[in-house]
Scaffold this motif. Sequence first.
Motif, PDB file in Angstrom:
ATOM      1  N   ALA A 115     -10.037   9.761   5.348  1.00  0.00           N
ATOM      2  CA  ALA A 115      -9.783  10.659   3.689  1.00  0.00           C
ATOM      3  C   ALA A 115      -9.875   9.128   2.272  1.00  0.00           C
ATOM      4  N   SER A 116      -8.871   9.308   1.383  1.00  0.00           N
ATOM      5  CA  SER A 116      -8.925   8.359   0.368  1.00  0.00           C
ATOM      6  C   SER A 116      -7.331   8.443  -0.292  1.00  0.00           C
ATOM      7  N   LEU A 117      -7.288   7.811  -0.889  1.00  0.00           N
ATOM      8  CA  LEU A 117      -6.038   7.530  -1.729  1.00  0.00           C
ATOM      9  C   LEU A 117      -6.122   9.152  -2.669  1.00  0.00           C
ATOM     10  N   ALA A 118      -7.314   9.169  -2.578  1.00  0.00           N
ATOM     11  CA  ALA A 118      -7.437  10.153  -3.671  1.00  0.00           C
ATOM     12  C   ALA A 118      -6.603  11.305  -2.880  1.00  0.00           C
ATOM     13  N   GLY A 119      -6.702  11.631  -1.261  1.00  0.00           N
ATOM     14  CA  GLY A 119      -6.079  12.336  -0.690  1.00  0.00           C
ATOM     15  C   GLY A 119      -4.645  12.209  -0.467  1.00  0.00           C
ATOM     16  N   LEU A 120      -3.946  11.197  -1.575  1.00  0.00           N
ATOM     17  CA  LEU A 120      -2.233  11.661  -1.477  1.00  0.00           C
ATOM     18  C   LEU A 120      -1.781  11.376  -2.820  1.00  0.00           C
ATOM     19  N   THR A 121      -2.612  11.419  -4.191  1.00  0.00           N
ATOM     20  CA  THR A 121      -2.573  11.517  -5.053  1.00  0.00           C
ATOM     21  C   THR A 121      -3.570  12.337  -6.305  1.00  0.00           C
ATOM     22  N   ILE A 175     -12.531  17.676  -7.792  1.00  0.00           N
ATOM     23  CA  ILE A 175     -13.207  18.251  -6.811  1.00  0.00           C
ATOM     24  C   ILE A 175     -12.682  17.474  -5.529  1.00  0.00           C
ATOM     25  N   TYR A 176     -13.491  15.807  -5.575  1.00  0.00           N
ATOM     26  CA  TYR A 176     -13.206  14.361  -4.344  1.00  0.00           C
ATOM     27  C   TYR A 176     -11.994  14.803  -3.839  1.00  0.00           C
ATOM     28  N   ALA A 177     -11.177  15.525  -5.337  1.00  0.00           N
ATOM     29  CA  ALA A 177      -9.564  14.661  -4.940  1.00  0.00           C
ATOM     30  C   ALA A 177      -8.929  16.131  -4.136  1.00  0.00           C
ATOM     31  N   ALA A 178      -9.154  17.197  -3.952  1.00  0.00           N
ATOM     32  CA  ALA A 178      -9.181  18.177  -3.685  1.00  0.00           C
ATOM     33  C   ALA A 178     -10.199  18.321  -2.179  1.00  0.00           C
ATOM     34  N   VAL A 238      -8.307  17.506   3.598  1.00  0.00           N
ATOM     35  CA  VAL A 238      -8.196  16.492   5.371  1.00  0.00           C
ATOM     36  C   VAL A 238      -7.441  15.353   5.631  1.00  0.00           C
ATOM     37  N   VAL A 239      -6.583  14.867   4.360  1.00  0.00           N
ATOM     38  CA  VAL A 239      -5.423  14.670   4.852  1.00  0.00           C
ATOM     39  C   VAL A 239      -4.563  15.605   5.535  1.00  0.00           C
ATOM     40  N   GLY A 240      -4.444  17.268   4.853  1.00  0.00           N
ATOM     41  CA  GLY A 240      -3.220  18.121   5.749  1.00  0.00           C
ATOM     42  C   GLY A 240      -3.564  18.581   6.792  1.00  0.00           C
ATOM     43  N   ALA A 270      -5.562   9.563  10.231  1.00  0.00           N
ATOM     44  CA  ALA A 270      -6.662   9.582   8.808  1.00  0.00           C
ATOM     45  C   ALA A 270      -6.453   7.989   8.111  1.00  0.00           C
ATOM     46  N   VAL A 271      -7.450   7.065   7.653  1.00  0.00           N
ATOM     47  CA  VAL A 271      -7.659   6.401   7.175  1.00  0.00           C
ATOM     48  C   VAL A 271      -7.847   6.586   5.766  1.00  0.00           C
ATOM     49  N   CYS A 272      -6.833   6.078   4.544  1.00  0.00           N
ATOM     50  CA  CYS A 272      -6.917   7.357   3.237  1.00  0.00           C
ATOM     51  C   CYS A 272      -7.050   4.932   2.328  1.00  0.00           C
ATOM     52  N   PRO A 273      -8.021   5.237   2.358  1.00  0.00           N
ATOM     53  CA  PRO A 273      -8.550   3.201   1.469  1.00  0.00           C
ATOM     54  C   PRO A 273      -8.456   3.998  -0.339  1.00  0.00           C
TER      55      PRO A 273
END
Length: 266
Positions: A147-153, A160-163, A168-170, A188-191
């Motif tokens: 995933a990404s830190l973009a999935g947490l904030t 669109i990337y954040a969405a 993926v986080v959900g 998931a990993v969220c870099p």
Amino acid sequence: MTDTSPTTAEREALRDKVALVTGGASGIGRLAALSLADAGAEVVVADIDEAGAREVAAQVGGHAVALDVSDLDANHAAVAYAQEHAGGLDLVLLNAGVTSDTIVGDQFDLARYRRAMGANLGGVVFGTQAALPALKARGGGSIVVTASLAGLTAVPADPIYAANKHAVVGLTRSLGPLLAGDGIRFNAVCPTFAETPLIAHVRDGLRAAGFELLDPQIVADTALRLFAGEMTGECWFCQIGRSPAPFQFRNLPGPRPAPDEERQAR
């Protein structure tokens, strides 16, 4: 910085496992494939860049398969390839992804939107759907998704990337407990921004803005730790200057009785 590499016990837990790595021709996927092989796993490297996948497979003494992760049938074919050529499947790293290169508004590009959602969300959904029967046939296994830190904030610069990363986080948080009964763990990993080809087109801008880029080996190491552990439904952040760890989500506010004056007014 704290050593993030898997412990001896974690590496031993991966020995003789069969791992499928999507997006394995470069970046985080390539490093994860190398690390898995070094820990004694048999690796199937999958990528839309078939030549790159073959190169990495040769390095790890594994197998290569061409894969467009946005195609459900192609995901089923990649899993079938792993079963046929490696004897089964135990570990799955759903790592393939792309930048969105579009935004909601005047600059919206439908083709780029579909490409980003197809790879970043579809690649996880389709990869999981294809892998589940193979993992169940082995009595269980482990799926790790990038995933990404973009999935947490919030990420106003790339919504669109954040969405798709939020999705993926959900999915991770929901599938973790859902699949536990089948002996399948899902994490998931969220870099943050990592030094990979994915950010090549914005690398100079990020550095100019003062962003330090994360060593992608840290992300690969974290994925291996998730493969070897007992956790499920967790989203591990990988951030500059911090040891990777599960992100602690706040619980939803619970229901409560309406104040007396609100009840009386009804």
